[in-house]
Scaffold this motif. Structure first.
Motif, PDB file in Angstrom:
ATOM      1  N   SER A  71       0.857  -1.177   0.000  1.00 12.75           N
ATOM      2  CA  SER A  71       0.000   0.000   0.000  1.00 12.75           C
ATOM      3  C   SER A  71       0.898   1.232   0.000  1.00 12.75           C
ATOM      4  CB  SER A  71      -0.906   0.009   1.240  1.00 12.75           C
ATOM      5  OG  SER A  71      -1.742  -1.125   1.246  1.00 12.75           O
ATOM      6  N   THR A  72       0.816   2.030  -1.056  1.00 10.35           N
ATOM      7  CA  THR A  72       1.669   3.204  -1.173  1.00 10.35           C
ATOM      8  C   THR A  72       0.814   4.468  -1.156  1.00 10.35           C
ATOM      9  OG1 THR A  72       1.642   3.465  -3.589  1.00 10.35           O
ATOM     10  CG2 THR A  72       3.130   1.796  -2.678  1.00 10.35           C
ATOM     11  N   GLU A  73       1.467   5.590  -1.319  1.00  3.31           N
ATOM     12  CA  GLU A  73       0.774   6.866  -1.222  1.00  3.31           C
ATOM     13  C   GLU A  73      -0.245   7.090  -2.326  1.00  3.31           C
ATOM     14  OE1 GLU A  73       4.747   7.792  -3.290  1.00  3.31           O
ATOM     15  OE2 GLU A  73       3.746   6.159  -2.227  1.00  3.31           O
ATOM     16  N   PHE A  74      -0.039   6.454  -3.498  1.00  2.74           N
ATOM     17  CA  PHE A  74      -0.934   6.676  -4.633  1.00  2.74           C
ATOM     18  C   PHE A  74      -1.616   5.415  -5.139  1.00  2.74           C
ATOM     19  CE2 PHE A  74       2.391  10.058  -5.498  1.00  2.74           C
ATOM     20  CZ  PHE A  74       1.631  11.086  -4.950  1.00  2.74           C
ATOM     21  N   ALA A  75      -1.138   4.256  -4.720  1.00  2.00           N
ATOM     22  CA  ALA A  75      -1.617   3.029  -5.360  1.00  2.00           C
ATOM     23  C   ALA A  75      -1.306   1.810  -4.510  1.00  2.00           C
ATOM     24  CB  ALA A  75      -0.946   2.877  -6.727  1.00  2.00           C
ATOM     25  N   HIS A  76      -2.022   0.723  -4.800  1.00  6.55           N
ATOM     26  CA  HIS A  76      -1.655  -0.592  -4.303  1.00  6.55           C
ATOM     27  C   HIS A  76      -0.887  -1.295  -5.420  1.00  6.55           C
ATOM     28  CE1 HIS A  76      -4.976  -0.974  -0.988  1.00  6.55           C
ATOM     29  NE2 HIS A  76      -4.195   0.073  -0.828  1.00  6.55           N
ATOM     30  N   LEU A  77       0.259  -1.847  -5.084  1.00  7.84           N
ATOM     31  CA  LEU A  77       1.102  -2.501  -6.071  1.00  7.84           C
ATOM     32  C   LEU A  77       1.305  -3.963  -5.687  1.00  7.84           C
ATOM     33  CD1 LEU A  77       3.845   0.268  -6.494  1.00  7.84           C
ATOM     34  CD2 LEU A  77       1.858  -0.154  -7.967  1.00  7.84           C
ATOM     35  N   ILE A 147       2.547  -5.046 -10.611  1.00  6.27           N
ATOM     36  CA  ILE A 147       1.206  -4.877 -11.169  1.00  6.27           C
ATOM     37  C   ILE A 147       0.495  -3.758 -10.412  1.00  6.27           C
ATOM     38  CG2 ILE A 147      -1.003  -5.993 -11.639  1.00  6.27           C
ATOM     39  CD1 ILE A 147       0.506  -8.694 -11.537  1.00  6.27           C
ATOM     40  N   PHE A 148       0.001  -2.783 -11.128  1.00  8.09           N
ATOM     41  CA  PHE A 148      -0.783  -1.689 -10.549  1.00  8.09           C
ATOM     42  C   PHE A 148      -2.179  -2.255 -10.283  1.00  8.09           C
ATOM     43  CE2 PHE A 148      -0.790   3.151 -10.595  1.00  8.09           C
ATOM     44  CZ  PHE A 148      -1.975   3.272  -9.876  1.00  8.09           C
ATOM     45  N   ALA A 149      -2.500  -2.469  -8.994  1.00  7.55           N
ATOM     46  CA  ALA A 149      -3.749  -3.160  -8.638  1.00  7.55           C
ATOM     47  C   ALA A 149      -4.929  -2.194  -8.589  1.00  7.55           C
ATOM     48  CB  ALA A 149      -3.593  -3.846  -7.282  1.00  7.55           C
ATOM     49  N   HIS A 150      -6.084  -2.666  -9.056  1.00  6.25           N
ATOM     50  CA  HIS A 150      -7.369  -1.949  -9.007  1.00  6.25           C
ATOM     51  C   HIS A 150      -7.205  -0.429  -8.972  1.00  6.25           C
ATOM     52  CE1 HIS A 150      -6.553  -1.683  -4.655  1.00  6.25           C
ATOM     53  NE2 HIS A 150      -6.448  -3.009  -4.628  1.00  6.25           N
ATOM     54  N   PRO A 151      -6.688   0.184 -10.034  1.00  5.49           N
ATOM     55  CA  PRO A 151      -6.330   1.609  -9.994  1.00  5.49           C
ATOM     56  C   PRO A 151      -7.475   2.556  -9.673  1.00  5.49           C
ATOM     57  CG  PRO A 151      -6.178   0.724 -12.234  1.00  5.49           C
ATOM     58  CD  PRO A 151      -6.319  -0.440 -11.325  1.00  5.49           C
ATOM     59  N   PHE A 152      -8.699   2.195 -10.021  1.00  2.00           N
ATOM     60  CA  PHE A 152      -9.816   3.099  -9.758  1.00  2.00           C
ATOM     61  C   PHE A 152     -10.600   2.720  -8.501  1.00  2.00           C
ATOM     62  CE2 PHE A 152      -8.876   4.182 -14.113  1.00  2.00           C
ATOM     63  CZ  PHE A 152      -9.082   5.560 -14.131  1.00  2.00           C
ATOM     64  N   SER A 153     -10.057   1.766  -7.721  1.00  2.00           N
ATOM     65  CA  SER A 153     -10.691   1.396  -6.462  1.00  2.00           C
ATOM     66  C   SER A 153      -9.883   1.854  -5.269  1.00  2.00           C
ATOM     67  CB  SER A 153     -10.863  -0.129  -6.373  1.00  2.00           C
ATOM     68  OG  SER A 153     -11.625  -0.598  -7.454  1.00  2.00           O
ATOM     69  N   PHE A 154      -8.671   2.314  -5.512  1.00  4.42           N
ATOM     70  CA  PHE A 154      -7.797   2.751  -4.418  1.00  4.42           C
ATOM     71  C   PHE A 154      -8.325   4.058  -3.826  1.00  4.42           C
ATOM     72  CE2 PHE A 154      -4.221   5.497  -3.106  1.00  4.42           C
ATOM     73  CZ  PHE A 154      -3.734   4.745  -2.055  1.00  4.42           C
ATOM     74  N   ILE A 155      -8.506   4.051  -2.501  1.00  4.73           N
ATOM     75  CA  ILE A 155      -8.966   5.250  -1.808  1.00  4.73           C
ATOM     76  C   ILE A 155      -7.866   5.677  -0.851  1.00  4.73           C
ATOM     77  CG2 ILE A 155     -10.715   6.245  -0.291  1.00  4.73           C
ATOM     78  CD1 ILE A 155     -12.661   4.150  -1.341  1.00  4.73           C
ATOM     79  N   GLY A 156      -7.213   6.773  -1.148  1.00  6.79           N
ATOM     80  CA  GLY A 156      -6.134   7.264  -0.310  1.00  6.79           C
ATOM     81  C   GLY A 156      -6.265   8.752  -0.077  1.00  6.79           C
ATOM     82  N   PHE A 161      -5.907   7.748  -8.868  1.00 11.41           N
ATOM     83  CA  PHE A 161      -6.849   7.799  -9.993  1.00 11.41           C
ATOM     84  C   PHE A 161      -8.285   7.961  -9.512  1.00 11.41           C
ATOM     85  CE2 PHE A 161      -3.347   5.682 -12.379  1.00 11.41           C
ATOM     86  CZ  PHE A 161      -3.252   6.591 -13.415  1.00 11.41           C
ATOM     87  N   ASN A 162      -8.628   7.258  -8.423  1.00  9.61           N
ATOM     88  CA  ASN A 162      -9.990   7.342  -7.901  1.00  9.61           C
ATOM     89  C   ASN A 162     -10.312   8.764  -7.458  1.00  9.61           C
ATOM     90  OD1 ASN A 162     -11.933   7.242  -5.429  1.00  9.61           O
ATOM     91  ND2 ASN A 162     -12.313   5.316  -6.482  1.00  9.61           N
ATOM     92  N   LEU A 215     -13.913  -1.390 -15.737  1.00  7.51           N
ATOM     93  CA  LEU A 215     -13.924  -0.887 -17.111  1.00  7.51           C
ATOM     94  C   LEU A 215     -12.932   0.255 -17.276  1.00  7.51           C
ATOM     95  CD1 LEU A 215     -15.019  -0.663 -19.984  1.00  7.51           C
ATOM     96  CD2 LEU A 215     -16.882   0.755 -19.085  1.00  7.51           C
ATOM     97  N   LEU A 216     -12.934   1.188 -16.336  1.00 13.09           N
ATOM     98  CA  LEU A 216     -12.002   2.311 -16.410  1.00 13.09           C
ATOM     99  C   LEU A 216     -10.556   1.825 -16.314  1.00 13.09           C
ATOM    100  CD1 LEU A 216     -13.895   4.884 -14.155  1.00 13.09           C
ATOM    101  CD2 LEU A 216     -13.455   5.102 -16.615  1.00 13.09           C
ATOM    102  N   SER A 217     -10.319   0.811 -15.499  1.00 11.83           N
ATOM    103  CA  SER A 217      -8.973   0.251 -15.390  1.00 11.83           C
ATOM    104  C   SER A 217      -8.528  -0.358 -16.714  1.00 11.83           C
ATOM    105  CB  SER A 217      -8.933  -0.810 -14.284  1.00 11.83           C
ATOM    106  OG  SER A 217      -9.214  -0.240 -13.024  1.00 11.83           O
ATOM    107  N   ARG A 218      -9.441  -1.008 -17.402  1.00  8.89           N
ATOM    108  CA  ARG A 218      -9.101  -1.605 -18.691  1.00  8.89           C
ATOM    109  C   ARG A 218      -8.806  -0.531 -19.729  1.00  8.89           C
ATOM    110  NH1 ARG A 218     -12.215  -7.147 -20.073  1.00  8.89           N
ATOM    111  NH2 ARG A 218     -10.268  -7.376 -21.168  1.00  8.89           N
TER     112      ARG A 218
END
Length: 298
Positions: A71-77, A147-156, A161-162, A215-218
């Motif tokens: 879990s990072t500042e901008f994303a889950h990797l 792997i950039f995981a669930h980019p539009f589901s990350f809430i930070g 992106f979310n 869909l947005l992630s794709r």
């Protein structure tokens, strides 16, 4: 001849993740029952479940691939590779205070000792800050796949992106056109774009994400020309088997997995939807349908 090896690349177990109630034994037996060839276990910042996972892999005959979710500042990797457990220092057994463990155990009664240690590890600052930039640098230096995981589901708290998608909507910018949205993101958080461009693949079908988020992630992965993967992100048995990654070639270890993902010989796929989960679940476990709840992402 088509191989189409089916691997669920994103799961968390009670043996290694404080927020999971999913036993490795249940996960691997369930995977076998629904004909999944391999399971990726990506504990939160930890490699602690590795020995249990390998044992359950042998018992079930289902391949096991151990990774880590950071879990990072901008994303889950999600990080995979033969040296993934060497990226950052582990928590030393000697610094674990027994009284502190008991306090956590009293509040979360079913956590294993390994999971409790992982919870403490999140409090202790490692020698190297676990930022996205550091994970990408150290991961790639050790030939890992990121792997950039669930980019539009990350809430930070910061501009992921979310967060920026919500800003786009609140500003009344209308429907998402991905090239325009990426320009919008770049203007507000250029570091996020660098992280996305440096990632080896995007998780674009996630079992806890909404259809719109997936869909947005794709669309994002397509725009950036990145390989796409799928994973259930299971923390409970009810969540297992939702999403998988289809590999075009046979793989047998983490090195093969990394090579195939980086080469783009993979594709994401929905495997079990929520209705199917009920029928498959009833074949392997006894439960009352009215008591089954599919939890939200934690």
């Amino acid at each position: 001849m088509e191989v189409n090896l089916i691997i669920d690349l994103h799961n968390h177990t009670i043996e290694g993740s404080p927020d999971s109630k999913l036993k490795s034994s249940d996960l691997f037996q369930f995977a076998r029952s629904i004909h999944i060839d391999g399971i990726g276990v990506t504990e939160h910042g930890s490699f602690g479940s590795a020995s249990v996972v390998q044992e359950e892999s042998k018992i079930s005959g289902v391949l096991a691939f151990q990774g880590i979710e950071y879990s990072t500042e901008f994303a889950h990797l999600l990080v995979y590779g033969p040296s993934v457990n060497l990226l950052f220092p582990a928590v030393d057994d000697q610094i674990i205070d027994t009284g502190f463990l008991l306090n956590i155990a009293n509040s979360q009664s079913q956590l294993s000792i390994s999971a409790l240690k992982n919870a403490i590890a999140e409090i202790i600052q490692p020698e190297i800050p676990q930022t996205a930039e550091n994970i990408l640098f150290h991961g790639h230096s050790k030939d890992c796949c990121i792997i950039f995981a669930h980019p539009f589901s990350f809430i930070g708290e910061k501009l992921g992106f979310n967060y920026l998608l919500k800003s786009w909507v609140m500003e009344g910018r209308g429907n998402i056109h991905m090239p325009a949205f990426l320009k919008y993101v770049s203007d507000r958080n250029p570091e996020l774009i660098r992280i996305a461009e440096s990632s080896d693949a995007f998780e674009t079908i996630n079992g806890c994400a909404s259809p719109v988020e997936n869909l947005l992630s794709r669309l994002l992965a397509i725009e950036l020309g990145k390989p796409q993967t799928g994973g259930s992100d299971a923390h409970f048995i009810e969540m297992a088997g939702r999403c998988v990654t289809v590999f075009e070639k046979n793989i047998s270890d983490s090195k093969d997995l990394v090579n195939e993902i980086k080469a783009g010989r993979v594709s994401p796929k929905e495997y079990l939807n929520e209705n199917n989960i009920l029928s498959y679940y009833s074949d392997y476990f006894t439960y009352k349908a009215k008591d089954l709840r599919l939890p939200q992402r934690t």
